[in-house]
Write an enzyme that holds these catalytic residues in place. Sequence first.
Site, PDB file in Angstrom:
ATOM      1  N   MET A 230       0.848  -1.194   0.000  1.00  0.00           N
ATOM      2  CA  MET A 230       0.000   0.000   0.000  1.00  0.00           C
ATOM      3  C   MET A 230       0.887   1.249   0.000  1.00  0.00           C
ATOM      4  SD  MET A 230      -3.477  -0.942   1.937  1.00  0.00           S
ATOM      5  CE  MET A 230      -2.996  -0.627   3.603  1.00  0.00           C
TER       6      MET A 230
ATOM      7  N   LEU B  31       6.839   2.996   1.527  1.00  0.00           N
ATOM      8  CA  LEU B  31       7.705   1.827   1.696  1.00  0.00           C
ATOM      9  C   LEU B  31       8.782   2.032   2.758  1.00  0.00           C
ATOM     10  CD1 LEU B  31       8.182   0.943  -2.089  1.00  0.00           C
ATOM     11  CD2 LEU B  31       6.390   0.171  -0.515  1.00  0.00           C
TER      12      LEU B  31
ATOM     13  N   HIS C  64       9.244  -3.619   3.469  1.00  0.00           N
ATOM     14  CA  HIS C  64       8.804  -3.848   2.085  1.00  0.00           C
ATOM     15  C   HIS C  64      10.004  -4.234   1.206  1.00  0.00           C
ATOM     16  CE1 HIS C  64       5.652  -0.897   3.447  1.00  0.00           C
ATOM     17  NE2 HIS C  64       4.894  -1.850   2.954  1.00  0.00           N
TER      18      HIS C  64
ATOM     19  N   GLY D 115       4.648 -10.221   4.079  1.00  0.00           N
ATOM     20  CA  GLY D 115       5.413 -10.202   5.325  1.00  0.00           C
ATOM     21  C   GLY D 115       4.773 -11.082   6.396  1.00  0.00           C
TER      22      GLY D 115
ATOM     23  N   LYS E 299       5.009 -10.354   9.360  1.00  0.00           N
ATOM     24  CA  LYS E 299       4.537  -9.415  10.390  1.00  0.00           C
ATOM     25  C   LYS E 299       3.015  -9.396  10.426  1.00  0.00           C
ATOM     26  CE  LYS E 299       4.452  -4.700  11.781  1.00  0.00           C
ATOM     27  NZ  LYS E 299       3.147  -4.409  11.185  1.00  0.00           N
TER      28      LYS E 299
HETATM   29  O1  PAF Z   1      -0.190  -5.775   3.583  1.00  0.00           O
HETATM   30  C1  PAF Z   1      -0.605  -4.846   2.852  1.00  0.00           C
HETATM   31  O2  PAF Z   1       0.070  -3.843   2.622  1.00  0.00           O
HETATM   32  C2  PAF Z   1      -2.009  -4.961   2.269  1.00  0.00           C
HETATM   33  O3  PAF Z   1      -2.890  -5.563   3.155  1.00  0.00           O
HETATM   34  C3  PAF Z   1      -2.020  -5.663   0.904  1.00  0.00           C
HETATM   35  C4  PAF Z   1      -1.579  -7.111   1.012  1.00  0.00           C
HETATM   36  C5  PAF Z   1      -1.121  -4.922  -0.064  1.00  0.00           C
HETATM   37  C6  PAF Z   1      -3.446  -5.671   0.332  1.00  0.00           C
HETATM   38  O4  PAF Z   1      -3.942  -4.393   0.181  1.00  0.00           O
END
Ligand code: PAF
Length: 281
Positions: free
Chosen positions: A30, A33, A37, A147, A149
């Site tokens: 989302m 970063l 990530h 992740g 997490k």
């Molecule tokens: O973990 C995330 O950032 C979100 O839940 C994802 C997997 C990108 C789905 O929107």
Amino acid sequence: MQVITTKAAMRDTVRGWRQAGGSIVLVPTMGYLHAGHMALVERARTQGDRIVASIFVNPTQFGASEDLSTYPRDLERDLAMLNDAGVSAVFMPQVTEVYASDAQTIVETTDLAKILIGKLRPGHFRGVATVVTKLFNIVQPDAACFGEKDYQQLCVIRQMVRDLDIPVRIIGVPTVRDSDGLAMSSRNVRLTPDDRAAATILSRALFQAQDMAKTGITASRLRAWVAAHIGAEPRADVQSVDIRDARTLRSLSGPLTGPAVILLAVRFGSVLLIDQRVVTP
Ligand code: PAF
């Protein structure tokens, strides 16, 4: 690195890559970063030939009381980081590109979505499962990295892929921690300095719990110890502490006989932090 905003262009790009040969690994995000990530991207690099990262702040996984508009964003920085990391394409659609106004179909893991974080954030995992299914259908990756997490999210996605025969290999990537142990999260920037320092109690409790798991302690007693230890920090508002089977998320109470995951959801001020650790007896 290509920056792609439409489903049609993403599919065209994937078609071209497939004709040339080679595999594709998706890293869904989302945005905003951080090192966590980038650990997913690093892992993706070892799993396939081309990496697609998606940046999409998915509205359907936010509850009515959760402010989607204040979700942190820094697109320019995100793109620079992904470019430097050798990502082949970034898929960053608008909300209207992903969700048609007359859409009716959702994806939901019926039991897993209702427990733990699903209880605190009703509808959250339905939003996650639906958008991840859509991303899988648009990008058609061979594998995707998530992740550890967000442990329950990882379990939901694994279950969904099994149940729906989705041909994507799911790769769980260990949590990346700051030098003081705090798990990396986009939410950390919203912590006050005092809450940021107090939040290190989470990882300290989890690491001590691993030692205690080796002593033959029952899951109930270990849970009570972790909850009390974190609860002793005045700035921590413990929402939930759970010990579950690491694979099925089935509740545990007796002696630990195999890998168990300790799952924490704790508020510091207005920020809900989650953390987890798999412990073995
Ligand atoms: O973990 C995330 O950032 C979100 O839940 C994802 C997997 C990108 C789905 O929107």
